[in-house]
Design a protein around this motif. Structure first.
Motif, mmCIF file in Angstrom:
data_model
loop_
_atom_site.group_PDB
_atom_site.id
_atom_site.type_symbol
_atom_site.label_atom_id
_atom_site.label_comp_id
_atom_site.label_asym_id
_atom_site.label_seq_id
_atom_site.Cartn_x
_atom_site.Cartn_y
_atom_site.Cartn_z
ATOM 1 N N VAL A 56 15.377 13.673 -4.004
ATOM 2 C CA VAL A 56 16.001 14.416 -2.912
ATOM 3 C C VAL A 56 16.387 13.396 -1.857
ATOM 4 C CG1 VAL A 56 15.620 16.052 -1.026
ATOM 5 C CG2 VAL A 56 14.789 16.585 -3.303
ATOM 6 N N GLU A 57 17.649 13.440 -1.467
ATOM 7 C CA GLU A 57 18.140 12.522 -0.437
ATOM 8 C C GLU A 57 18.716 13.344 0.704
ATOM 9 O OE1 GLU A 57 21.137 8.687 -0.041
ATOM 10 O OE2 GLU A 57 20.749 9.578 -1.994
ATOM 11 N N GLY A 58 18.383 12.975 1.914
ATOM 12 C CA GLY A 58 18.863 13.697 3.080
ATOM 13 C C GLY A 58 17.790 14.624 3.617
ATOM 14 N N GLY A 59 18.216 15.572 4.425
ATOM 15 C CA GLY A 59 17.289 16.512 5.022
ATOM 16 C C GLY A 59 18.056 17.464 5.919
ATOM 17 N N GLY A 60 17.360 18.391 6.508
ATOM 18 C CA GLY A 60 18.021 19.343 7.391
ATOM 19 C C GLY A 60 18.828 20.358 6.612
ATOM 20 N N LYS A 61 20.103 20.541 6.983
ATOM 21 C CA LYS A 61 20.947 21.584 6.390
ATOM 22 C C LYS A 61 21.626 21.164 5.087
ATOM 23 C CE LYS A 61 20.173 24.587 9.603
ATOM 24 N NZ LYS A 61 19.356 25.743 9.317
ATOM 25 N N GLN A 62 21.682 19.853 4.774
ATOM 26 C CA GLN A 62 22.358 19.414 3.553
ATOM 27 C C GLN A 62 21.586 18.282 2.892
ATOM 28 O OE1 GLN A 62 26.519 19.068 3.847
ATOM 29 N NE2 GLN A 62 26.774 18.213 1.809
ATOM 30 N N ILE A 63 21.395 18.404 1.580
ATOM 31 C CA ILE A 63 20.706 17.378 0.801
ATOM 32 C C ILE A 63 21.475 17.119 -0.490
ATOM 33 C CG2 ILE A 63 18.419 17.953 1.715
ATOM 34 C CD1 ILE A 63 17.878 19.364 -1.013
#
Length: 127
Positions: free
Chosen positions: A106-113
């Motif tokens: 999983v890369e990213g976070g918040g509203k979009q990954i």
């Protein structure tokens, strides 16, 4: 009535003075703790991180994934079903992708990954 109060007080005092007149020494500390040295030299305890954010994501292939981001910013739990068992993902350092054995990422976070699951290519997912 005034004369009875000192008499009652004197009797109560004489009864209390008779308490604890044994000849045995009183043990206060109890037996020595056999693990006292190990506990004194033990490393400090680190509590597990708590859930910082929890999101449900809809991916490009119309599948749902559920990700709980932890407060240490290096751990996330990924579920492919709402009540499924989580897969623990770990990042090398905060801000890096979360990964686990078996092809999970999983890369990213918040509203979009961007999520990669075993047997699937990378998917863009939105909360």
């Amino acid at each position: 009535m005034k004369y009875y109060l000192p008499l009652i007080s004197a009797m109560a005092l004489s009864l209390l003075s008779a308490c604890n007149n044994n000849d045995e020494p009183e043990v206060v500390g109890g037996p020595a703790d056999p693990m006292a040295e190990k506990l004194a030299n033990a490393a400090p305890i680190e509590l597990p991180p708590s859930v910082k954010e929890s999101h449900q994501y809809r991916c490009k292939d119309n599948s749902l994934i559920f990700v709980d981001f932890m407060s240490d910013d290096k751990t996330a739990n990924l579920r492919t079903e709402k009540n499924g068992s989580p897969t623990k993902l770990v990042a090398a350092e905060p801000g890096k992708p979360f990964t686990a054995d078996g092809g999970y990422s999983v890369e990213g976070g918040g509203k979009q990954i961007t999520a990669t699951l075993p047997g699937k290519s990378a998917l863009s997912c939105k909360a």
